[in-house]
Design a protein around this motif. Structure first.
Motif, PDB file in Angstrom:
ATOM      1  N   TRP A   1       0.857  -1.190   0.000  1.00 40.33           N
ATOM      2  CA  TRP A   1       0.000   0.000   0.000  1.00 40.33           C
ATOM      3  C   TRP A   1       0.890   1.236   0.000  1.00 40.33           C
TER       4      TRP A   1
ATOM      5  N   GLU B   1     -12.681   0.158   5.416  1.00 44.97           N
ATOM      6  CA  GLU B   1     -12.201   1.417   4.857  1.00 44.97           C
ATOM      7  C   GLU B   1     -12.234   2.525   5.913  1.00 44.97           C
TER       8      GLU B   1
ATOM      9  N   ASP C   1      -6.590   9.024  -2.501  1.00 43.68           N
ATOM     10  CA  ASP C   1      -6.250   8.528  -3.828  1.00 43.68           C
ATOM     11  C   ASP C   1      -7.069   7.313  -4.258  1.00 43.68           C
TER      12      ASP C   1
ATOM     13  N   SER D   1      -7.119   4.495  -2.750  1.00 49.24           N
ATOM     14  CA  SER D   1      -6.479   3.246  -2.350  1.00 49.24           C
ATOM     15  C   SER D   1      -7.123   2.623  -1.110  1.00 49.24           C
TER      16      SER D   1
ATOM     17  N   GLN E   1      -9.529   0.038  -2.338  1.00 47.03           N
ATOM     18  CA  GLN E   1      -8.829  -1.111  -2.909  1.00 47.03           C
ATOM     19  C   GLN E   1      -8.233  -1.985  -1.811  1.00 47.03           C
ATOM     20  N   VAL E   2      -7.561  -1.372  -0.842  1.00 48.15           N
ATOM     21  CA  VAL E   2      -6.946  -2.121   0.252  1.00 48.15           C
ATOM     22  C   VAL E   2      -8.027  -2.827   1.069  1.00 48.15           C
TER      23      VAL E   2
ATOM     24  N   ARG F   1       3.445  -6.716  -7.629  1.00 48.54           N
ATOM     25  CA  ARG F   1       3.314  -5.260  -7.511  1.00 48.54           C
ATOM     26  C   ARG F   1       4.468  -4.648  -6.754  1.00 48.54           C
TER      27      ARG F   1
END
Length: 195
Positions: A23, A66, A83, A85, A88-89, A118
Motif C-alpha cells: 500500500w 475502509e 487517492d 487506495s 482497494q486495500v 506489484r
C-alpha cells in the motif's frame, strides 16, 4: 463468517502484511515519518490491529474496513488518504479474510503472488519519491527557473526589475488556470486541515 482458526489465521496474517506492504500511501507515510519516529512500529501495530479487528467482527464489509483504515491513517500518521487506495486495500483485505476463513490456501497464495508482483513497482515509486524530496540528490535549479516577480535575473537587460505589467500577466494566467495568483511576497500559506 467465523474467525479463522490457527492455520487460517496464519494465512490471513501473511495476507495482511503483504497488502499493507504494497500500500503506497502507508509506505510513504512510514518512509517520510508522518507518524513520528515510531512510524515503522505503528505500521507493524496496524497489521496486528487489522487481524484483531477481523477476528472480533464477523461479516465485516469493505466500508467498515475502509473507515477503520482511514481513521488509523488520520490519527496515527496524520494522513488523509484521498487517492482511492483505501477502497482497494479494504477490498483486498475482505477478500483475503474470506479466503483464509474458508481455508482456501490456493486463493490466498494467488493473491499473495499478485501482491508480490506489484512490489518492485512500489519500491521504485518510493525510491523516486524519496529522491525527489531529498535536496542532496536534486540537480541544481537553473537561475531562470527560480525567478520570482519583483526580483532581478541576470538575463534581464541592465538588471531592471520586472514591471508591474509582467506581474499582472502572471496573475491573469494563474486565474485562467484556476490557481490563485501568487502572493506579493512570494510565500504561500499552507494550512493544516482541521480534525
Amino acid at each position: 463468517m467465523a474467525a479463522p482458526g490457527l492455520e487460517e489465521g496464519g494465512l490471513f496474517a501473511r495476507g495482511v502484511r503483504a497488502v499493507l506492504g504494497g500500500w503506497a500511501a502507508l509506505q510513504l507515510a512510514v518512509a517520510h515519518g508522518f507518524g513520528g519516529p515510531q512510524s515503522p512500529e505503528k505500521a507493524t501495530w496496524l497489521a496486528g490491529a487489522l487481524q484483531e479487528f477481523f477476528a472480533q467482527n464477523a461479516e465485516l464489509g469493505e466500508e467498515e474496513v475502509e473507515e477503520f483504515l482511514a481513521e488509523v491513517m488520520d490519527n496515527e500518521f496524520d494522513t488523509a488518504v484521498e487517492d482511492g487506495s483505501l477502497r482497494q486495500v479494504s477490498r483486498e483485505l475482505v477478500t483475503l479474510f474470506a479466503q483464509a476463513s474458508r481455508g482456501d490456501a490456493g486463493g490466498v497464495g494467488e493473491a499473495l503472488g499478485a501482491l508480490a508482483r506489484r512490489g518492485p513497482a512500489l519500491r521504485a515509486a518510493l525510491a523516486t519519491a524519496h529522491l525527489e524530496e531529498s535536496p542532496a540528490h536534486a540537480p541544481p535549479t537553473p537561475e531562470w527557473e527560480t525567478h520570482m516577480p519583483g526580483t532581478t535575473t541576470p538575463h534581464q537587460e541592465g538588471g531592471e526589475e520586472s514591471s508591474e505589467e509582467d506581474e499582472d500577466e502572471e496573475e491573469e494566467e494563474a486565474m485562467e488556470c484556476g490557481t490563485p495568483p501568487p502572493p506579493p511576497d512570494g510565500w504561500t500559506l499552507v494550512r493544516r486541515r482541521r480534525r
